[in-house]
Design a protein around this motif. Structure first.
Motif, PDB file in Angstrom:
ATOM      1  N   LEU A   1       0.830  -1.207   0.000  1.00  0.00           N
ATOM      2  CA  LEU A   1       0.000   0.000   0.000  1.00  0.00           C
ATOM      3  C   LEU A   1       0.862   1.253   0.000  1.00  0.00           C
ATOM      4  O   LEU A   1       0.535   2.254  -0.661  1.00  0.00           O
ATOM      5  CB  LEU A   1      -0.933  -0.005   1.217  1.00  0.00           C
ATOM      6  CG  LEU A   1      -2.029  -1.073   1.203  1.00  0.00           C
ATOM      7  CD1 LEU A   1      -2.833  -1.035   2.508  1.00  0.00           C
ATOM      8  CD2 LEU A   1      -2.961  -0.895   0.011  1.00  0.00           C
ATOM      9  N   LEU A   2       1.971   1.208   0.717  1.00  0.00           N
ATOM     10  CA  LEU A   2       2.895   2.350   0.735  1.00  0.00           C
ATOM     11  C   LEU A   2       3.529   2.544  -0.636  1.00  0.00           C
ATOM     12  O   LEU A   2       3.682   3.685  -1.096  1.00  0.00           O
ATOM     13  CB  LEU A   2       3.970   2.135   1.794  1.00  0.00           C
ATOM     14  CG  LEU A   2       4.956   3.294   2.022  1.00  0.00           C
ATOM     15  CD1 LEU A   2       4.203   4.556   2.443  1.00  0.00           C
ATOM     16  CD2 LEU A   2       5.997   2.912   3.073  1.00  0.00           C
ATOM     17  N   MET A   3       3.877   1.442  -1.291  1.00  0.00           N
ATOM     18  CA  MET A   3       4.443   1.527  -2.636  1.00  0.00           C
ATOM     19  C   MET A   3       3.451   2.154  -3.606  1.00  0.00           C
ATOM     20  O   MET A   3       3.809   3.042  -4.409  1.00  0.00           O
ATOM     21  CB  MET A   3       4.842   0.133  -3.118  1.00  0.00           C
ATOM     22  CG  MET A   3       5.523   0.102  -4.480  1.00  0.00           C
ATOM     23  SD  MET A   3       7.164   0.832  -4.464  1.00  0.00           S
ATOM     24  CE  MET A   3       8.076  -0.436  -3.567  1.00  0.00           C
ATOM     25  N   MET A   4       2.194   1.723  -3.553  1.00  0.00           N
ATOM     26  CA  MET A   4       1.172   2.299  -4.429  1.00  0.00           C
ATOM     27  C   MET A   4       0.970   3.778  -4.147  1.00  0.00           C
ATOM     28  O   MET A   4       0.801   4.587  -5.072  1.00  0.00           O
ATOM     29  CB  MET A   4      -0.142   1.539  -4.262  1.00  0.00           C
ATOM     30  CG  MET A   4      -0.151   0.154  -4.889  1.00  0.00           C
ATOM     31  SD  MET A   4      -1.791  -0.627  -4.858  1.00  0.00           S
ATOM     32  CE  MET A   4      -1.897  -1.113  -3.148  1.00  0.00           C
ATOM     33  N   LEU A   5       0.984   4.147  -2.862  1.00  0.00           N
ATOM     34  CA  LEU A   5       0.781   5.552  -2.484  1.00  0.00           C
ATOM     35  C   LEU A   5       1.918   6.427  -2.989  1.00  0.00           C
ATOM     36  O   LEU A   5       1.678   7.502  -3.569  1.00  0.00           O
ATOM     37  CB  LEU A   5       0.673   5.660  -0.957  1.00  0.00           C
ATOM     38  CG  LEU A   5       0.528   7.066  -0.380  1.00  0.00           C
ATOM     39  CD1 LEU A   5      -0.760   7.716  -0.877  1.00  0.00           C
ATOM     40  CD2 LEU A   5       0.567   7.033   1.146  1.00  0.00           C
ATOM     41  N   VAL A   6       3.158   5.985  -2.784  1.00  0.00           N
ATOM     42  CA  VAL A   6       4.319   6.771  -3.209  1.00  0.00           C
ATOM     43  C   VAL A   6       4.317   6.963  -4.720  1.00  0.00           C
ATOM     44  O   VAL A   6       4.549   8.068  -5.221  1.00  0.00           O
ATOM     45  CB  VAL A   6       5.629   6.080  -2.758  1.00  0.00           C
ATOM     46  CG1 VAL A   6       6.835   6.756  -3.381  1.00  0.00           C
ATOM     47  CG2 VAL A   6       5.756   6.105  -1.245  1.00  0.00           C
ATOM     48  N   ILE A   7       4.053   5.896  -5.465  1.00  0.00           N
ATOM     49  CA  ILE A   7       4.054   5.989  -6.924  1.00  0.00           C
ATOM     50  C   ILE A   7       2.933   6.896  -7.417  1.00  0.00           C
ATOM     51  O   ILE A   7       3.090   7.634  -8.392  1.00  0.00           O
ATOM     52  CB  ILE A   7       3.923   4.581  -7.540  1.00  0.00           C
ATOM     53  CG1 ILE A   7       5.163   3.745  -7.221  1.00  0.00           C
ATOM     54  CG2 ILE A   7       3.725   4.663  -9.057  1.00  0.00           C
ATOM     55  CD1 ILE A   7       5.061   2.303  -7.639  1.00  0.00           C
ATOM     56  N   THR A   8       1.796   6.879  -6.725  1.00  0.00           N
ATOM     57  CA  THR A   8       0.655   7.687  -7.146  1.00  0.00           C
ATOM     58  C   THR A   8       0.881   9.172  -6.901  1.00  0.00           C
ATOM     59  O   THR A   8       0.587  10.014  -7.774  1.00  0.00           O
ATOM     60  CB  THR A   8      -0.626   7.238  -6.409  1.00  0.00           C
ATOM     61  OG1 THR A   8      -0.879   5.860  -6.698  1.00  0.00           O
ATOM     62  CG2 THR A   8      -1.824   8.070  -6.851  1.00  0.00           C
ATOM     63  N   VAL A   9       1.411   9.529  -5.733  1.00  0.00           N
ATOM     64  CA  VAL A   9       1.514  10.949  -5.365  1.00  0.00           C
ATOM     65  C   VAL A   9       2.774  11.621  -5.885  1.00  0.00           C
ATOM     66  O   VAL A   9       2.801  12.859  -6.005  1.00  0.00           O
ATOM     67  CB  VAL A   9       1.441  11.108  -3.827  1.00  0.00           C
ATOM     68  CG1 VAL A   9       0.144  10.538  -3.293  1.00  0.00           C
ATOM     69  CG2 VAL A   9       2.644  10.457  -3.142  1.00  0.00           C
ATOM     70  N   ASP A  10       3.829  10.872  -6.188  1.00  0.00           N
ATOM     71  CA  ASP A  10       5.083  11.482  -6.632  1.00  0.00           C
ATOM     72  C   ASP A  10       5.148  11.511  -8.157  1.00  0.00           C
ATOM     73  O   ASP A  10       5.197  10.465  -8.805  1.00  0.00           O
ATOM     74  CB  ASP A  10       6.285  10.709  -6.072  1.00  0.00           C
ATOM     75  CG  ASP A  10       7.574  11.504  -6.179  1.00  0.00           C
ATOM     76  OD1 ASP A  10       7.985  11.825  -7.313  1.00  0.00           O
ATOM     77  OD2 ASP A  10       8.170  11.816  -5.127  1.00  0.00           O
TER      78      ASP A  10
END
Length: 311
Positions: free
Chosen positions: A43-52
């Protein structure tokens, strides 16, 4: 005339990893920690890729889908495993078993296709860098992802439909911790020819086929890297591909081995299944984040931004 009493199975019993209560408690804690780490990492990986915005490239577009698939894969297996480790009656309904089995086939098949797509992306980036942006544009990336999901769904539906038409009778003990095709096939009373052929076709096209595609892509990448005169350039190429190569080694090493050997309920069967369905989804985000400077930098930027907003 001989008359036989056959009882139609309406539920299965998952014998699990151990029947020792103390070991079951230890396994519950272990798999709970693994599951929480899997959810957190992916979930952290998906969040980082989405917001950055710096990570809005084809490679990370595919990586975000891989993290989503790993979340699904783990969530299909681990919650029921945790429930059974603490439950006296380790039953699963007929419908529940086939639902779990279908989702396992879907997630595994889609991930195999997606890993091949990611290898193709690395091939284009290394072997054809000048046309990489045009070759891997948004339309192409979306098409490759859609094709991967479509093949995964097709494999799940076809295999589940063929197996659902079989007749199950007699014992309902599954010598496994989850509903997978090999152990479920052992309980079929009718002719399982169509189910076996369907599974073999799936293995050939989505298992060995995608594996052959991976070997072809990485063979071209290695040849291109060896032609680079600069040692720094060669190291950069191998460093770029090392995370993905490690992931596919773990996934295919355990997954293909599991489905190529006959199901027997042995310790080896259980270990291989735990490896690719429980451990691998946890390892993938950590492999990509720990070995990737861009992901670590993006994570630092996100944490700094969050701390500024907090204060």
């Amino acid at each position: 005339m001989e008359v036989r009493n056959e009882t139609t199975i309406t539920e299965f019993i998952l014998l699990g990893l151990s029947n020792n209560p103390r070991i079951q408690v230890l396994l519950f804690v272990l798999f709970l920690v693994i599951y929480l780490l899997t959810l957190l990492g992916n979930l952290l990986m998906m969040l980082v890729i989405t917001v950055d915005s710096h990570l809005h490239t084809p490679m990370y577009f595919f990586l975000r889908h891989l993290s989503f698939l790993d979340t699904i894969y783990s969530s299909v297996i681990v919650p029921k495993l945790l429930e059974n480790l603490l439950s006296q009656w380790k039953t699963i309904s007929f419908v529940g078993c086939f639902t779990q089995m279908s989702l396992v086939i879907f997630a595994g098949s889609t991930e195999a296709c997606l890993l091949s797509v990611m290898a193709y992306d690395r091939y284009q980036a290394v072997c054809h860098p000048l046309v990489y942006v045009a070759a891997m544009n948004r339309k192409v990336c979306t098409g490759l992802i859609s094709a991967s999901w479509a093949m995964g769904i097709s494999a799940a539906v076809v295999n589940a439909l063929f197996l659902a038409q079989q007749h199950f009778c007699g014992h309902n003990l599954i010598h496994h911790f989850a509903c997978e095709i090999p152990p479920v096939l052992m309980m079929v009373c009718s002719d399982a020819y169509t189910s076996i052929i369907s599974l073999l076709i799936t293995m050939v096209f989505l298992g060995l086929g995608t594996f052959a595609f991976l070997l072809g892509s990485y063979s071209c990448i290695i040849v291109t890297a060896l032609r680079v005169n600069s040692a720094t350039g060669r190291r950069k190429i191998f460093y770029t591909c090392s995370s993905h190569f490690l992931v596919i080694t773990i996934f295919y090493g355990s997954g293909i081995s599991r489905y190529m050997i006959a199901a027997s309920g042995s310790v080896l069967d259980q270990v291989l299944s735990v490896q690719y369905s429980v451990v691998t989804p946890m390892l993938n985000p950590f492999i990509y984040s720990l070995k990737n400077k861009e992901v670590k930098t993006a994570l630092q930027r996100m944490l700094v931004k969050k701390s500024r907003l907090t204060f």
